[in-house]
Each structure stands twice: as structure tokens, then as C-alpha cells.
Design a protein around this motif. Structure first.
Motif, PDB file in Angstrom:
ATOM      1  N   CYS A 100       0.810  -1.224   0.000  1.00 19.33           N
ATOM      2  CA  CYS A 100       0.000   0.000   0.000  1.00 19.33           C
ATOM      3  C   CYS A 100       0.842   1.273   0.000  1.00 19.33           C
ATOM      4  O   CYS A 100       0.384   2.315  -0.467  1.00 19.33           O
ATOM      5  CB  CYS A 100      -0.976   0.002   1.176  1.00 19.33           C
ATOM      6  N   SER A 101       2.078   1.217   0.476  1.00 21.01           N
ATOM      7  CA  SER A 101       2.927   2.415   0.459  1.00 21.01           C
ATOM      8  C   SER A 101       3.358   2.783  -0.958  1.00 21.01           C
ATOM      9  O   SER A 101       3.498   3.957  -1.298  1.00 21.01           O
ATOM     10  CB  SER A 101       4.163   2.201   1.341  1.00 21.01           C
ATOM     11  N   ASP A 102       3.563   1.758  -1.796  1.00 16.43           N
ATOM     12  CA  ASP A 102       4.010   1.988  -3.174  1.00 16.43           C
ATOM     13  C   ASP A 102       2.870   2.016  -4.183  1.00 16.43           C
ATOM     14  O   ASP A 102       3.052   2.465  -5.319  1.00 16.43           O
ATOM     15  CB  ASP A 102       5.016   0.908  -3.589  1.00 16.43           C
ATOM     16  N   PRO A 104      -0.843   3.460  -4.228  1.00 15.29           N
ATOM     17  CA  PRO A 104      -1.928   4.199  -3.563  1.00 15.29           C
ATOM     18  C   PRO A 104      -3.302   3.580  -3.763  1.00 15.29           C
ATOM     19  O   PRO A 104      -4.174   3.705  -2.893  1.00 15.29           O
ATOM     20  CB  PRO A 104      -1.850   5.586  -4.207  1.00 15.29           C
ATOM     21  N   VAL A 107      -4.783   1.307  -0.923  1.00 17.91           N
ATOM     22  CA  VAL A 107      -5.520   1.908   0.185  1.00 17.91           C
ATOM     23  C   VAL A 107      -6.987   2.067  -0.193  1.00 17.91           C
ATOM     24  O   VAL A 107      -7.892   1.734   0.584  1.00 17.91           O
ATOM     25  CB  VAL A 107      -4.903   3.264   0.580  1.00 17.91           C
ATOM     26  N   CYS A 131      -0.608  -3.152   6.167  1.00 20.49           N
ATOM     27  CA  CYS A 131      -0.522  -1.826   5.540  1.00 20.49           C
ATOM     28  C   CYS A 131      -0.143  -0.767   6.570  1.00 20.49           C
ATOM     29  O   CYS A 131      -0.770  -0.664   7.627  1.00 20.49           O
ATOM     30  CB  CYS A 131      -1.861  -1.463   4.904  1.00 20.49           C
ATOM     31  N   ASP A 132       0.874   0.023   6.266  1.00 19.28           N
ATOM     32  CA  ASP A 132       1.321   1.064   7.187  1.00 19.28           C
ATOM     33  C   ASP A 132       0.989   2.473   6.696  1.00 19.28           C
ATOM     34  O   ASP A 132       1.478   3.454   7.257  1.00 19.28           O
ATOM     35  CB  ASP A 132       2.836   0.959   7.413  1.00 19.28           C
ATOM     36  N   ASP A 133       0.189   2.581   5.678  1.00 22.11           N
ATOM     37  CA  ASP A 133      -0.149   3.896   5.133  1.00 22.11           C
ATOM     38  C   ASP A 133      -1.069   4.639   6.106  1.00 22.11           C
ATOM     39  O   ASP A 133      -2.112   4.125   6.503  1.00 22.11           O
ATOM     40  CB  ASP A 133      -0.832   3.742   3.776  1.00 22.11           C
ATOM     41  N   SER A 134      -0.701   5.863   6.472  1.00 20.49           N
ATOM     42  CA  SER A 134      -1.469   6.620   7.459  1.00 20.49           C
ATOM     43  C   SER A 134      -2.887   6.930   6.980  1.00 20.49           C
ATOM     44  O   SER A 134      -3.811   7.067   7.796  1.00 20.49           O
ATOM     45  CB  SER A 134      -0.749   7.922   7.807  1.00 20.49           C
ATOM     46  N   LYS A 135      -3.078   7.034   5.657  1.00 25.22           N
ATOM     47  CA  LYS A 135      -4.413   7.327   5.143  1.00 25.22           C
ATOM     48  C   LYS A 135      -5.394   6.211   5.491  1.00 25.22           C
ATOM     49  O   LYS A 135      -6.551   6.470   5.818  1.00 25.22           O
ATOM     50  CB  LYS A 135      -4.361   7.523   3.626  1.00 25.22           C
TER      51      LYS A 135
END
Length: 368
Positions: A100-102, A104, A107, A131-135
Motif C-alpha cells: 500500500c505504500s508503493d 496508492p 488503500v 498496511c502502514d499507510d497513514s491514510k
């Protein structure tokens, strides 16, 4: 001329679909990407055929990722349910979450998965964990803070637990607010209490640190104080069952506001029953009294057994019943001492119904 070109283009895309049978598993993602580029409308219904050729975890992950990046949501969402191996499902979900970081669109994909049926959403739980994406986590926090107005909602509880496991102590503010909201709208209050405990649970084989235990207890007590006696009872029970009896006892004034005595104390009816056979007649004495408790005991039974069994016996020359003197107490604090007498009479009737000739003996009051 335009129609001819369109026809040729479709033919080329159809040829890619026809060639699926010759693909090796590792070639599947790239081949599907080529078909997506050729015509997404043809690629979407053809997804299942490519999935059948992707016979290992890496190939499936790559294929699903291509679909996600192309925003072909439906085949990607339902892909896991078509994988027979359950452990492979978890591996693919974890792999997708890790992208998910690479990517988008991953997410967006995971946010959309919350609209799926319960069982399909649950299959993607490992993806959220990875997933570590803040969104994603900001979105999830907003979902947690808005509990549904129904007591059972597996999808909501699932996302609350995912959030709790990921954020640990940082999840407490959102989960606490959600529990308070659920208490007023008929939402999954009990499940949220469990999620709060999940957030603070130690690692496998570890014990909870004292400061973490204190934070958990303080959080639960604060929730109980804001949700009224009925909800507070379930909080206190959870605390007591986990061994935090002092924290549970601190909620007694919330549970029984009309039964607090002078000095913040509480009254209980307590009794022991002396029984046996005297001259061929089953006979029993209910020794009862009123106990004053300081408001620091969630359960008083262990503390009253010794003094209640030390009451002066009344039966002489009788064959005593096996099992000693059973000790009992009221399940809740009482409003006044007169309630103890009524309670003792009710216990006496129970023994009368067993065929005993029963007398009630008032004993000296004592306190804890």
C-alpha cells in the motif's frame, strides 16, 4: 476504417485471452497487465481464467495487484474466496497489504473492501494488518469512532479489532469514545470492551506490564462512569473476571447509587446454614446478619466464610448433614438492614421446601 481498427484491436485482445492456457504461473501477472492495457473491459471478466493459472502465492499476488492498480475492484475483492488453500489466502492478503505504500490504489481497495459481505471482508483482514499507510489508519479510526446502532455487527467489530491490534494503547481514545457512543445508541458495547482489552493484550507468552494493566483498568472504569449502571455492570464484571477486583469494586457507587451508606460503605445480607437430623426430624438454622463493607470488595464470599462458620451451633445431639455449613450472601448490596431479614426469611423458605423444620437466628453484625 475506424471500425476495422477497432475490430483488429479486439481480435488482438481476444488472442491474449486465448493464449492463457500456455502461460506459466510466473508469467500470469505480466500477461494480465498486457490484457488490461489492451482492453480493461475484456480483462475484467477474464480475470478468473488468469487466476486459475496463477498457481502460487507470488503469481496470485502479482495478478491481484494488477487488477487493483487498474481499479478492477470486483475481481480483486472476490479473488481470495476462489483460492482453495486458506493459508494461501492469508499470504496473498498480507502481500497485498504490504504494497500500500508503493501502490496508492491499494488503500482505496482496502477501504472499499469494507462494503463487502462479512465473510469476504474478513478474508482481507491480514491486508489491513500489513498496511502502514497513514491514510488507511486515519480512515479506519473514523470508522471505529462511529459504531453502528446495532448490538451485533461482525464487520464493524472486525475493523475495531484490527485497529486495536495495530495501534495498541494508541487505540484506546477512539475505542473508548466508540464504547460510550455504543452505550447510548444500542451499538456493540460488549464487543468494544473486548477490543479495548485486545489493544492492551501482551505478546504471546508475555505478562501484561503493571503500567499497561493500570491504563486498561482506568480506561474501563472511565467508560463505566459515563455509561450508567446497566453498562457499568458489564464493565465491572469484565474487570473482576480479569482479576482486577479492586477496580471493579470502585464502580459499586456507579452500579448502586441508591445503596451507598454513610461513609461510602455498603450493606450485605450474609448467612450460614446449620442443618442435620435431630430425633428423626430434619432441622436447620439459618444464621444470618448484616455485613458492612468498605466499598473495596467486589466479592465478599471468601472473606465471610470463616466468621459465618464460627457462629455458635444450635443443634445438639443431632446427626449433622454432610458438607459443613454452606455460606451465602446477597448478590448485591442492600438499601437497609431490614432487607437482610427479608432475604434470610427467603433462604429459610428454601430449606423448608426441602423438608426441613427451619428457624432463623439473627447474629451479631460485623464489617470488612
Amino acid at each position: 476504417m475506424l471500425l476495422v481498427l477497432v475490430s483488429l484491436a479486439h481480435a488482438a485482445c481476444d488472442a491474449q485471452v486465448a493464449a492463457i492456457g500456455s502461460l506459466t504461473p510466473e508469467a500470469v501477472p505480466a500477461a494480465y497487465q498486457a490484457l488490461v492495457t489492451c482492453d480493461p473491459k475484456i480483462a475484467e471478466p477474464a480475470f478468473i481464467k488468469f487466476l486459475e493459472k496463477a498457481s502460487d502465492t507470488d503469481a496470485v499476488t502479482g495478478l491481484v495487484q494488477v487488477a487493483i492498480d487498474a481499479k478492477l475492484w470486483t475481481p480483486a475483492w472476490t479473488s481470495l474466496s476462489k483460492i482453495p488453500d486458506f493459508s494461501a489466502r492469508d499470504d496473498v492478503a498480507t502481500n497485498i497489504g504490504g504494497t500500500c505504500s508503493d501502490h496508492p490504489t491499494t488503500v482505496t481497495f482496502l477501504q472499499g473492501a469494507y462494503t463487502l459481505r462479512d465473510v469476504e471482508f474478513k478474508q482481507w483482514s491480514h491486508a489491513y494488518d500489513a498496511c502502514d499507510d497513514s491514510k488507511l489508519w486515519d480512515w479506519m479510526e473514523a470508522k471505529v469512532k462511529a459504531p453502528p446502532a446495532k448490538e451485533v455487527d461482525e464487520k464493524y467489530v472486525g475493523i475495531a479489532n484490527i485497529y486495536a491490534k495495530k495501534k495498541h494503547a494508541d487505540a484506546l481514545p477512539a475505542l473508548s469514545g466508540a464504547a460510550i457512543a455504543a452505550a447510548s445508541n444500542g451499538g456493540p458495547f460488549a464487543s468494544l470492551l473486548e477490543s479495548i482489552s485486545t489493544a492492551m493484550a501482551p505478546g504471546f507468552g508475555q505478562n501484561m506490564a503493571p503500567e499497561a494493566q493500570k491504563q486498561l483498568e482506568d480506561t474501563l472504569v472511565a467508560i463505566a462512569e459515563k455509561t450508567g449502571p446497566d453498562r457499568a455492570k458489564s464493565v465491572a464484571t469484565q474487570l473482576a473476571n480479569s482479576g482486577a477486583e479492586q477496580a471493579a469494586a470502585s464502580l459499586l457507587p456507579v452500579l448502586y447509587p441508591d445503596r451507598v451508606q454513610s461513609g461510602g460503605k455498603f450493606l450485605y445480607g450474609v448467612a450460614s446454614v446449620e442443618s442435620g437430623t435431630c430425633s428423626g426430624k430434619k432441622t436447620a438454622y439459618v444464621h444470618y446478619t448484616t455485613l458492612t463493607e468498605s466499598g473495596t470488595h467486589w466479592s465478599i464470599l471468601a472473606d465471610i466464610e470463616a466468621p459465618m462458620r464460627a457462629m455458635k451451633p444450635k443443634l445438639k445431639g443431632c446427626t449433622m448433614d454432610d458438607g459443613g455449613w454452606p455460606v451465602i450472601s446477597t448478590s448485591e448490596p442492600e438499601k437497609s438492614a431490614s432487607d437482610s431479614a427479608t432475604w434470610a426469611d427467603e433462604r429459610a423458605k428454601e430449606w423448608t421446601d426441602k423438608g426441613y423444620e427451619v428457624k432463623v437466628q439473627k447474629e451479631k453484625e460485623f464489617s470488612l
